[in-house]
Design a protein around this motif. Structure first.
Motif, PDB file in Angstrom:
ATOM      1  N   MET A   1     -77.074   6.695  13.381  1.00  0.00           N
ATOM      2  CA  MET A   1     -78.318   6.183  14.022  1.00  0.00           C
ATOM      3  C   MET A   1     -79.630   6.412  13.200  1.00  0.00           C
ATOM      4  O   MET A   1     -79.745   7.688  12.990  1.00  0.00           O
ATOM      5  N   THR A   2     -80.274   5.298  13.007  1.00  0.00           N
ATOM      6  CA  THR A   2     -81.286   5.876  11.968  1.00  0.00           C
ATOM      7  C   THR A   2     -82.586   5.918  12.842  1.00  0.00           C
ATOM      8  O   THR A   2     -83.556   7.133  12.976  1.00  0.00           O
ATOM      9  N   GLY A   3     -83.066   4.717  13.506  1.00  0.00           N
ATOM     10  CA  GLY A   3     -84.463   4.840  14.189  1.00  0.00           C
ATOM     11  C   GLY A   3     -85.616   4.277  13.454  1.00  0.00           C
ATOM     12  O   GLY A   3     -85.332   3.736  12.305  1.00  0.00           O
ATOM     13  N   SER A   4     -86.675   4.522  13.771  1.00  0.00           N
ATOM     14  CA  SER A   4     -87.909   4.008  13.296  1.00  0.00           C
ATOM     15  C   SER A   4     -88.699   5.333  12.806  1.00  0.00           C
ATOM     16  O   SER A   4     -89.312   6.031  13.817  1.00  0.00           O
ATOM     17  N   LEU A   5     -88.972   5.416  11.422  1.00  0.00           N
ATOM     18  CA  LEU A   5     -89.769   6.713  10.950  1.00  0.00           C
ATOM     19  C   LEU A   5     -91.238   6.071  10.368  1.00  0.00           C
ATOM     20  O   LEU A   5     -91.297   5.028   9.605  1.00  0.00           O
ATOM     21  N   VAL A   6     -92.336   6.931  10.841  1.00  0.00           N
ATOM     22  CA  VAL A   6     -93.412   6.745  10.254  1.00  0.00           C
ATOM     23  C   VAL A   6     -94.079   8.280   9.541  1.00  0.00           C
ATOM     24  O   VAL A   6     -93.869   9.315  10.062  1.00  0.00           O
ATOM     25  N   ILE A   7     -94.440   7.814   8.500  1.00  0.00           N
ATOM     26  CA  ILE A   7     -94.869   8.994   7.796  1.00  0.00           C
ATOM     27  C   ILE A   7     -96.213   8.997   7.366  1.00  0.00           C
ATOM     28  O   ILE A   7     -96.627   7.978   6.708  1.00  0.00           O
ATOM     29  N   LEU A   8     -96.896  10.004   7.613  1.00  0.00           N
ATOM     30  CA  LEU A   8     -98.393  10.304   7.178  1.00  0.00           C
ATOM     31  C   LEU A   8     -98.651  11.023   5.944  1.00  0.00           C
ATOM     32  O   LEU A   8     -98.021  12.295   6.142  1.00  0.00           O
ATOM     33  N   THR A   9     -99.349  10.623   4.922  1.00  0.00           N
ATOM     34  CA  THR A   9     -99.465  11.630   3.876  1.00  0.00           C
ATOM     35  C   THR A   9    -101.040  11.916   3.667  1.00  0.00           C
ATOM     36  O   THR A   9    -101.828  11.003   4.096  1.00  0.00           O
ATOM     37  N   GLY A  10    -101.329  13.047   3.146  1.00  0.00           N
ATOM     38  CA  GLY A  10    -102.671  13.195   2.833  1.00  0.00           C
ATOM     39  C   GLY A  10    -102.921  13.841   1.461  1.00  0.00           C
ATOM     40  O   GLY A  10    -101.949  13.795   0.834  1.00  0.00           O
ATOM     41  N   ALA A  11    -104.082  14.229   1.297  1.00  0.00           N
ATOM     42  CA  ALA A  11    -104.352  14.828   0.022  1.00  0.00           C
ATOM     43  C   ALA A  11    -103.415  15.908  -0.505  1.00  0.00           C
ATOM     44  O   ALA A  11    -103.172  16.045  -1.997  1.00  0.00           O
ATOM     45  N   GLY A  12    -102.828  16.860   0.245  1.00  0.00           N
ATOM     46  CA  GLY A  12    -101.914  17.894  -0.214  1.00  0.00           C
ATOM     47  C   GLY A  12    -100.607  17.136  -0.976  1.00  0.00           C
ATOM     48  O   GLY A  12    -100.168  18.213  -1.786  1.00  0.00           O
ATOM     49  N   ILE A  13    -100.411  15.982  -0.736  1.00  0.00           N
ATOM     50  CA  ILE A  13     -99.250  15.488  -1.323  1.00  0.00           C
ATOM     51  C   ILE A  13     -99.508  15.182  -3.023  1.00  0.00           C
ATOM     52  O   ILE A  13     -98.711  15.306  -3.777  1.00  0.00           O
ATOM     53  N   SER A  14    -100.648  14.967  -3.194  1.00  0.00           N
ATOM     54  CA  SER A  14    -100.917  14.620  -4.639  1.00  0.00           C
ATOM     55  C   SER A  14    -101.667  15.792  -5.421  1.00  0.00           C
ATOM     56  O   SER A  14    -101.778  15.734  -6.552  1.00  0.00           O
ATOM     57  N   ALA A  15    -101.631  17.046  -4.485  1.00  0.00           N
ATOM     58  CA  ALA A  15    -102.517  18.233  -5.208  1.00  0.00           C
ATOM     59  C   ALA A  15    -101.712  18.504  -6.522  1.00  0.00           C
ATOM     60  O   ALA A  15    -102.304  18.764  -7.408  1.00  0.00           O
ATOM     61  N   GLU A  16    -100.203  18.724  -6.448  1.00  0.00           N
ATOM     62  CA  GLU A  16     -99.465  19.167  -7.526  1.00  0.00           C
ATOM     63  C   GLU A  16     -99.342  17.939  -8.764  1.00  0.00           C
ATOM     64  O   GLU A  16     -98.729  18.153  -9.865  1.00  0.00           O
ATOM     65  N   SER A  17    -100.162  16.885  -8.291  1.00  0.00           N
ATOM     66  CA  SER A  17    -100.342  15.859  -9.410  1.00  0.00           C
ATOM     67  C   SER A  17    -101.499  16.054 -10.097  1.00  0.00           C
ATOM     68  O   SER A  17    -101.911  15.235 -11.037  1.00  0.00           O
ATOM     69  N   GLY A 193     -95.914  11.303  19.418  1.00  0.00           N
ATOM     70  CA  GLY A 193     -95.262  12.296  20.302  1.00  0.00           C
ATOM     71  C   GLY A 193     -95.233  11.731  21.724  1.00  0.00           C
ATOM     72  O   GLY A 193     -94.204  11.972  22.471  1.00  0.00           O
ATOM     73  N   GLN A 194     -96.314  10.913  22.302  1.00  0.00           N
ATOM     74  CA  GLN A 194     -96.095  10.110  23.614  1.00  0.00           C
ATOM     75  C   GLN A 194     -95.132   9.187  23.540  1.00  0.00           C
ATOM     76  O   GLN A 194     -94.869   8.837  24.693  1.00  0.00           O
ATOM     77  N   ALA A 195     -95.070   8.615  22.316  1.00  0.00           N
ATOM     78  CA  ALA A 195     -94.005   7.587  22.183  1.00  0.00           C
ATOM     79  C   ALA A 195     -92.337   8.223  22.223  1.00  0.00           C
ATOM     80  O   ALA A 195     -91.445   7.513  22.016  1.00  0.00           O
ATOM     81  N   GLY A 196     -92.269   9.739  22.265  1.00  0.00           N
ATOM     82  CA  GLY A 196     -90.943  10.155  22.359  1.00  0.00           C
ATOM     83  C   GLY A 196     -90.307  10.580  20.864  1.00  0.00           C
ATOM     84  O   GLY A 196     -89.259  10.953  20.710  1.00  0.00           O
ATOM     85  N   ALA A 197     -91.425  10.543  19.876  1.00  0.00           N
ATOM     86  CA  ALA A 197     -90.673  10.572  18.445  1.00  0.00           C
ATOM     87  C   ALA A 197     -90.477  12.070  18.176  1.00  0.00           C
ATOM     88  O   ALA A 197     -91.337  13.055  19.015  1.00  0.00           O
ATOM     89  N   ARG A 198     -89.867  12.686  17.473  1.00  0.00           N
ATOM     90  CA  ARG A 198     -89.826  13.855  16.809  1.00  0.00           C
ATOM     91  C   ARG A 198     -91.020  13.996  15.652  1.00  0.00           C
ATOM     92  O   ARG A 198     -90.791  13.403  14.984  1.00  0.00           O
ATOM     93  N   LEU A 199     -91.465  15.322  15.951  1.00  0.00           N
ATOM     94  CA  LEU A 199     -92.555  15.439  15.090  1.00  0.00           C
ATOM     95  C   LEU A 199     -92.248  16.731  14.182  1.00  0.00           C
ATOM     96  O   LEU A 199     -92.039  17.709  14.279  1.00  0.00           O
ATOM     97  N   THR A 200     -92.639  16.310  12.635  1.00  0.00           N
ATOM     98  CA  THR A 200     -92.471  17.147  11.714  1.00  0.00           C
ATOM     99  C   THR A 200     -93.700  17.317  11.112  1.00  0.00           C
ATOM    100  O   THR A 200     -94.476  16.444  10.569  1.00  0.00           O
ATOM    101  N   GLU A 201     -93.924  18.482  10.741  1.00  0.00           N
ATOM    102  CA  GLU A 201     -95.233  18.848   9.986  1.00  0.00           C
ATOM    103  C   GLU A 201     -94.752  19.609   8.700  1.00  0.00           C
ATOM    104  O   GLU A 201     -93.901  20.673   8.582  1.00  0.00           O
ATOM    105  N   ILE A 202     -95.204  19.017   7.457  1.00  0.00           N
ATOM    106  CA  ILE A 202     -94.899  19.504   6.008  1.00  0.00           C
ATOM    107  C   ILE A 202     -96.052  19.997   5.380  1.00  0.00           C
ATOM    108  O   ILE A 202     -96.952  19.092   5.045  1.00  0.00           O
ATOM    109  N   ASN A 203     -96.291  21.160   5.005  1.00  0.00           N
ATOM    110  CA  ASN A 203     -97.755  21.593   4.518  1.00  0.00           C
ATOM    111  C   ASN A 203     -97.427  22.975   3.941  1.00  0.00           C
ATOM    112  O   ASN A 203     -96.712  23.642   4.247  1.00  0.00           O
ATOM    113  N   LEU A 204     -98.498  23.219   3.140  1.00  0.00           N
ATOM    114  CA  LEU A 204     -98.577  24.807   2.617  1.00  0.00           C
ATOM    115  C   LEU A 204     -98.985  25.614   3.756  1.00  0.00           C
ATOM    116  O   LEU A 204     -98.482  26.982   3.633  1.00  0.00           O
TER     117      LEU A 204
END
Ligand code: BJW
Length: 236
Positions: A1-17, A193-204
């Motif tokens: 089962m895969t489902g529907s994935l939405v990912i939001l990125t911000g400046a932190g993902i480009s910091a190491e570039s 979250g209101q749509a029932g999605a599992r919420l993951t945060e990746i950050n320093l």
């Protein structure tokens, strides 16, 4: 089962570039006044100063390359779609490191640094490294109407209807390297979250929106994102 994935990125993902974040202690808004550079009023008052700021950042971007986190997200998109899932990457970043890594289902909600827009004829085009008040629009030939194609404070971010539709139907939402301080992006976790999605945060670090997430992955994006991608692909 895969489902529907939405990912939001911000400046932190480009910091190491090598591209600066905004609100970290050494971030852009610690060195520069956003009110004088990142609002339509600032551009109307001092267009030359605003162009200089974005020309310098365009120069930095020309030398920047994606790293393991950008590459892992491109792989996640390919594998997730191949398994029949739905996928959308929404970036607040104006750099093109996700494209360089191979991402395709991508929305730049705050625009793109390498593009310019003509306020006369509304064309969106590749920007030269040195955009200025005297640059003539390649389409309509008028000088003085070109601006960076980025979204400043007080302006409406791009493709919001597509983004909200994806958030309202997603099963998984992940926010990577964003401080959760700028709206509407800061409200995306709540909508998912209101749509029932599992919420993951990746950050320093912890952010203002951390308490809303079911799961937090701590660490630099170049290490934490590939680890997380391996894990969710193994689970699906
Ligand atoms: C790492 C890491 C590593 C570091 N690994 N992690 C009062 C209340 C609520 C809202 C408002 C309000 N007053 C005004 C508003 C609205 C305003 C707003 O939100 N202001 C807040 C500051 C309060 N928003 C707007 O005006 C937006 N438009 C709008 O709201 O229109 C109305 C509307 C409403 C609803 C629907 C539709 C429309 C427009 C916002 C435009 C933002 N523009 C900028 C500049 C873009 C061009 C440019 O690049 O110059 O966008 S500002 C800047 O902030 C940029 C970013 O995209 C954005 C977000 O920053 P981001 O990415 O989160 O970066 P940082 O630096 O904040 O965080 C970095 C994170 O990375 C940190 O957490 C680190 O820990 C982490 N990190 N290294 C992993 N190696």
């Amino acid at each position: 089962m895969t489902g529907s994935l939405v990912i939001l990125t911000g400046a932190g993902i480009s910091a190491e570039s090598g591209l600066g974040t905004f609100r970290d202690p050494d971030g852009l808004w610690a060195k520069f006044d956003w009110q004088a550079l990142a609002t339509p009023e600032a551009f109307a008052a001092q267009p030359g100063r605003v162009h200089e700021f974005y020309n310098a950042r365009r120069g930095n971007l020309a030398a920047a390359r994606p790293h393991a986190a950008h590459e892992a997200l491109a792989r996640l998109e390919r594998d997730w779609l191949a398994r029949g899932g739905d996928f959308l990457l929404v970036t607040q970043n104006v750099d093109d490191l996700h494209e360089q890594a191979g991402s395709q289902r991508l929305i730049h909600m705050h625009g793109e640094l390498k593009k310019m827009r003509c306020l006369g004829c509304h064309s969106v085009m590749e920007a030269p490294l040195g955009l200025g008040t005297d640059t003539a629009c390649p389409r309509c030939s008028q000088p003085g109407f070109l601006r960076p194609n980025v979204v400043w404070f007080g302006e409406i971010p791009l493709e919001m209807d597509v983004i909200f539709q994806a958030l309202e139907t997603c099963t998984h939402f992940a926010a990577i390297g964003t401080s959760g301080t700028v709206y509407p992006a800061a409200g995306f976790s709540q909508v998912a979250g209101q749509a029932g999605a599992r919420l993951t945060e990746i950050n320093l670090a912890e952010t203002e929106t951390s308490p809303q997430f079911h799961e937090r992955v701590s660490g630099p994006a170049s290490e934490a994102v590939p680890r997380w991608v391996e894990r969710i692909l193994a689970q699906t």
